[in-house]
Design an enzyme around this catalytic site. Structure first.
Site, PDB file in Angstrom:
ATOM      1  N   TYR A   1      -4.289  -8.534  14.484  1.00 18.85           N
ATOM      2  CA  TYR A   1      -5.492  -8.438  15.314  1.00 18.85           C
ATOM      3  C   TYR A   1      -6.424  -9.639  15.169  1.00 18.85           C
ATOM      4  O   TYR A   1      -7.422  -9.730  15.888  1.00 18.85           O
ATOM      5  CB  TYR A   1      -6.216  -7.114  15.055  1.00 18.85           C
ATOM      6  CG  TYR A   1      -5.601  -5.932  15.795  1.00 18.85           C
ATOM      7  CD1 TYR A   1      -4.474  -6.083  16.605  1.00 18.85           C
ATOM      8  CD2 TYR A   1      -6.160  -4.656  15.687  1.00 18.85           C
ATOM      9  CE1 TYR A   1      -3.919  -5.009  17.285  1.00 18.85           C
ATOM     10  CE2 TYR A   1      -5.602  -3.568  16.375  1.00 18.85           C
ATOM     11  CZ  TYR A   1      -4.480  -3.748  17.168  1.00 18.85           C
ATOM     12  OH  TYR A   1      -3.947  -2.676  17.851  1.00 18.85           O
TER      13      TYR A   1
ATOM     14  N   SER B   1      -7.486  -5.239  10.473  1.00 18.64           N
ATOM     15  CA  SER B   1      -7.689  -6.216  11.574  1.00 18.64           C
ATOM     16  C   SER B   1      -7.427  -7.681  11.233  1.00 18.64           C
ATOM     17  O   SER B   1      -7.514  -8.529  12.120  1.00 18.64           O
ATOM     18  CB  SER B   1      -9.102  -6.124  12.178  1.00 18.64           C
ATOM     19  OG  SER B   1      -9.190  -5.101  13.127  1.00 18.64           O
ATOM     20  N   THR B   2      -7.131  -8.004   9.957  1.00 20.67           N
ATOM     21  CA  THR B   2      -6.993  -9.434   9.629  1.00 20.67           C
ATOM     22  C   THR B   2      -5.554  -9.953   9.739  1.00 20.67           C
ATOM     23  O   THR B   2      -5.292 -11.107   9.414  1.00 20.67           O
ATOM     24  CB  THR B   2      -7.535  -9.757   8.213  1.00 20.67           C
ATOM     25  OG1 THR B   2      -6.712  -9.120   7.237  1.00 20.67           O
ATOM     26  CG2 THR B   2      -8.972  -9.318   8.055  1.00 20.67           C
ATOM     27  N   GLY B   3      -4.640  -9.118  10.220  1.00 19.15           N
ATOM     28  CA  GLY B   3      -3.263  -9.551  10.463  1.00 19.15           C
ATOM     29  C   GLY B   3      -3.082  -9.843  11.944  1.00 19.15           C
ATOM     30  O   GLY B   3      -3.731 -10.751  12.485  1.00 19.15           O
TER      31      GLY B   3
ATOM     32  N   ILE C   1       0.823  -1.220   0.000  1.00 17.58           N
ATOM     33  CA  ILE C   1       0.000   0.000   0.000  1.00 17.58           C
ATOM     34  C   ILE C   1       0.857   1.270   0.000  1.00 17.58           C
ATOM     35  O   ILE C   1       0.401   2.328  -0.459  1.00 17.58           O
ATOM     36  CB  ILE C   1      -0.992  -0.022   1.189  1.00 17.58           C
ATOM     37  CG1 ILE C   1      -2.190   0.894   0.912  1.00 17.58           C
ATOM     38  CG2 ILE C   1      -0.308   0.318   2.507  1.00 17.58           C
ATOM     39  CD1 ILE C   1      -3.365   0.669   1.841  1.00 17.58           C
TER      40      ILE C   1
ATOM     41  N   VAL D   1       1.241  -3.484   8.298  1.00 14.01           N
ATOM     42  CA  VAL D   1       1.071  -2.347   7.379  1.00 14.01           C
ATOM     43  C   VAL D   1       1.460  -1.031   8.070  1.00 14.01           C
ATOM     44  O   VAL D   1       2.002  -0.116   7.426  1.00 14.01           O
ATOM     45  CB  VAL D   1      -0.362  -2.349   6.789  1.00 14.01           C
ATOM     46  CG1 VAL D   1      -1.417  -2.023   7.810  1.00 14.01           C
ATOM     47  CG2 VAL D   1      -0.449  -1.411   5.596  1.00 14.01           C
ATOM     48  N   ASP D   2       1.222  -0.949   9.356  1.00 19.78           N
ATOM     49  CA  ASP D   2       1.568   0.244  10.143  1.00 19.78           C
ATOM     50  C   ASP D   2       3.087   0.495  10.071  1.00 19.78           C
ATOM     51  O   ASP D   2       3.536   1.621   9.769  1.00 19.78           O
ATOM     52  CB  ASP D   2       1.114  -0.010  11.593  1.00 19.78           C
ATOM     53  CG  ASP D   2       1.101   1.221  12.463  1.00 19.78           C
ATOM     54  OD1 ASP D   2       1.277   2.330  11.940  1.00 19.78           O
ATOM     55  OD2 ASP D   2       0.906   1.065  13.687  1.00 19.78           O
TER      56      ASP D   2
HETATM   57  N1  AR6 Z   1       0.587  -3.078   2.317  1.00 26.27           N
HETATM   58  C1  AR6 Z   1      -0.673  -3.577   2.365  1.00 26.27           C
HETATM   59  N2  AR6 Z   1      -1.082  -4.484   3.277  1.00 26.27           N
HETATM   60  C2  AR6 Z   1      -0.160  -4.905   4.176  1.00 26.27           C
HETATM   61  C3  AR6 Z   1       1.174  -4.422   4.210  1.00 26.27           C
HETATM   62  C4  AR6 Z   1       1.533  -3.461   3.216  1.00 26.27           C
HETATM   63  N3  AR6 Z   1       2.749  -2.943   3.146  1.00 26.27           N
HETATM   64  N4  AR6 Z   1       1.820  -5.043   5.229  1.00 26.27           N
HETATM   65  C5  AR6 Z   1       0.951  -5.888   5.805  1.00 26.27           C
HETATM   66  N5  AR6 Z   1      -0.244  -5.810   5.173  1.00 26.27           N
HETATM   67  P1  AR6 Z   1      -1.776  -5.891  10.188  1.00 26.27           P
HETATM   68  P2  AR6 Z   1      -4.089  -5.438  11.971  1.00 26.27           P
HETATM   69  C6  AR6 Z   1      -1.489  -6.552   5.433  1.00 26.27           C
HETATM   70  O1  AR6 Z   1      -1.216  -6.889  11.134  1.00 26.27           O
HETATM   71  O2  AR6 Z   1      -4.485  -6.878  11.912  1.00 26.27           O
HETATM   72  C7  AR6 Z   1       0.297  -3.372  13.788  1.00 26.27           C
HETATM   73  O3  AR6 Z   1       1.411  -3.734  14.542  1.00 26.27           O
HETATM   74  C8  AR6 Z   1      -1.412  -7.822   6.232  1.00 26.27           C
HETATM   75  O4  AR6 Z   1      -0.926  -8.907   5.417  1.00 26.27           O
HETATM   76  O5  AR6 Z   1      -0.860  -4.914   9.557  1.00 26.27           O
HETATM   77  O6  AR6 Z   1      -5.161  -4.395  11.842  1.00 26.27           O
HETATM   78  C9  AR6 Z   1      -0.426  -2.151  14.338  1.00 26.27           C
HETATM   79  O7  AR6 Z   1       0.455  -1.249  14.977  1.00 26.27           O
HETATM   80  C10 AR6 Z   1      -2.881  -8.020   6.598  1.00 26.27           C
HETATM   81  O8  AR6 Z   1      -3.590  -8.591   5.486  1.00 26.27           O
HETATM   82  O9  AR6 Z   1      -2.965  -5.026  10.890  1.00 26.27           O
HETATM   83  C11 AR6 Z   1      -1.398  -2.762  15.309  1.00 26.27           C
HETATM   84  O10 AR6 Z   1      -0.812  -2.993  16.570  1.00 26.27           O
HETATM   85  C12 AR6 Z   1      -3.365  -6.574   6.792  1.00 26.27           C
HETATM   86  O11 AR6 Z   1      -2.361  -5.742   6.191  1.00 26.27           O
HETATM   87  C13 AR6 Z   1      -1.765  -4.073  14.681  1.00 26.27           C
HETATM   88  O12 AR6 Z   1      -0.642  -4.440  13.851  1.00 26.27           O
HETATM   89  C14 AR6 Z   1      -3.558  -6.163   8.227  1.00 26.27           C
HETATM   90  O13 AR6 Z   1      -2.533  -6.722   9.049  1.00 26.27           O
HETATM   91  C15 AR6 Z   1      -2.983  -3.971  13.797  1.00 26.27           C
HETATM   92  O14 AR6 Z   1      -3.344  -5.250  13.355  1.00 26.27           O
END
Ligand code: AR6
Length: 165
Positions: A119, A115-117, A9, A31-32
């Site tokens: 969380y 939320s699908t990573g 992203i 992603v954060d």
């Molecule tokens: N681009 C797009 N999607 C991504 C990227 C990217 N560069 N990297 C990961 N994803 P998550 P959550 C996807 O864990 O579940 C963080 O530590 C990933 O494969 O990033 O909402 C925050 O600080 C998955 O499909 O977010 C919070 O503490 C999706 O993004 C916590 O994680 C969401 O995964 C939030 O958890």
């Protein structure tokens, strides 16, 4: 228009990308982490002025070194087995992001799978909620360009099959 793509992203040249952040807005993994690394330290500096963000809400910053103009930070629910209004909270995230997008005049927006990573929200349930809220936003504003940006094949497949393509 709705596009569903597999990409990082942080590469999107859009008016705003959405960050799946945490309540502190001080960065994290997934992603954060990728967004903070790509945007540079000015992003964290601005985030620190915002007083955090509650689950389901959204806060807007500039995109700094990102190709996107803005980052809309939202905090998805942590999955607790579906017993703690997680579905409602996830829907609220999408609505808050689209409200913020409208407020900032955003015409193109990239969304991750909130939320699908880490969380742990079950993917298919999350995708159904995301698509319902995205379609709702597109009905209200048909010329908005929404790009659902999936990082992995499993997420891409879940969105494509739920959309019926
Ligand atoms: N681009 C797009 N999607 C991504 C990227 C990217 N560069 N990297 C990961 N994803 P998550 P959550 C996807 O864990 O579940 C963080 O530590 C990933 O494969 O990033 O909402 C925050 O600080 C998955 O499909 O977010 C919070 O503490 C999706 O993004 C916590 O994680 C969401 O995964 C939030 O958890």
């Amino acid at each position: 228009m709705l596009s569903i793509i597999r990409a990082d992203i942080t590469t999107l040249k859009v008016d705003a990308i959405v960050n799946a952040a945490n309540a502190t807005l001080s960065g994290g993994g997934g992603v954060d982490g990728a967004i903070h690394r790509a945007a540079g330290p000015e992003l964290l500096a601005e985030c620190r002025t915002l007083g955090g963000c509650r689950t389901g809400e959204a806060k807007v910053t500039k995109g700094y070194r990102l190709p996107a103009t803005y980052v809309i930070h939202t905090v998805g629910p942590v999955w607790h087995g579906g017993t703690q209004h997680e579905e409602e909270d996830l829907a609220k995230c999408y609505r808050s992001c689209f409200d913020a997008a409208q407020e900032y005049g955003v015409r193109s927006i990239g969304l991750p799978s909130i939320s699908t990573g880490s969380y742990g929200f079950p993917l298919e349930q999350a995708v159904a909620i995301a698509l319902r809220e995205i379609q709702g936003a597109l009905r209200r504003d048909p010329s908005l360009n929404v790009t659902v940006t999936c990082f992995d094949e499993e997420t891409l497949k879940a969105y494509e099959s739920a959309r019926g393509t």
